[in-house]
Structure formats: C-alpha cells, structure tokens
Scaffold this motif. Sequence first.
Motif: not given
Length: 131
Positions: A39, A55, A58
């Motif tokens: 992240d 992730q 994303k």
Amino acid sequence: MVMIRKLISSGSTFEKEIGYSRAVVVDNWVLVSGTTGFDYSKMIISDDLLEQAEQCFKNIESALNQAESSMKDVVRVTYVFPNTEDFEKCWPVMRKYLGDVRPSAMMLTAALSDPRMKIEIQVTAYRSTET
C-alpha cells in the motif's frame, strides 16, 4: 509526428530511491512497472499472498486511471512469484481483474527485491481512442 510522453507516480518511496515511474504513457500505450502488494500511501505490505495480489491490482488500477486508461485496456500481463506454488493460489484474484479482458500473459519464478513481497505484476495497456 510528436510523441506524447507522461510519467505516472504512485508516491512510492521506491520510485524516487530507485529512479523509475509507476507507469509511463507513450501516445496510447501505458507501460506499468512491476507492481507489488505494498500500500504505497502507507508503505506497508500484508503478509497474506492474496491480499498482496489484490493490492497489486489496486495499485495497477490507480496507475491506469491516472493515465486515462483502465484494466479493460490491458493487453499483456507478467506475473512474478518467488514461489511457483503461489501462482495457482492467485488465479481467483487474477480472474477477478482480468478474466473478461484475457490479455496475453506470462508467469515467471524469480526472487523479488524484498523478502516480504510474494507477487509482482507488470502490465501493458493500449488506451482506446474511442470516447
């Protein structure tokens, strides 16, 4: 003919320290660098393989959106796993993001730069000129 080039950043400290962009847009092509499960806004990474895979996608979606593109524009994907046996475990996540797109694909087994990383994904997209 003038080539249009735009650099996309995720804000990751890796980009500045190593000297690369999360993505580079050249005309209608979007080349997204190898993207891990960090992240990047917090520079933290889960210990869970599937959370890292989510992730990754994303992070890739964010870069594509900044490039005025999307997952539907992905034409090529490369997956890198330190452990070959983790590839099949990630198929449901891969299918969630690219199952309808079905880009050309390749999977490699290789060590990643940080032992916490369990997956890295690189994509190439071609932005549609349709409005």
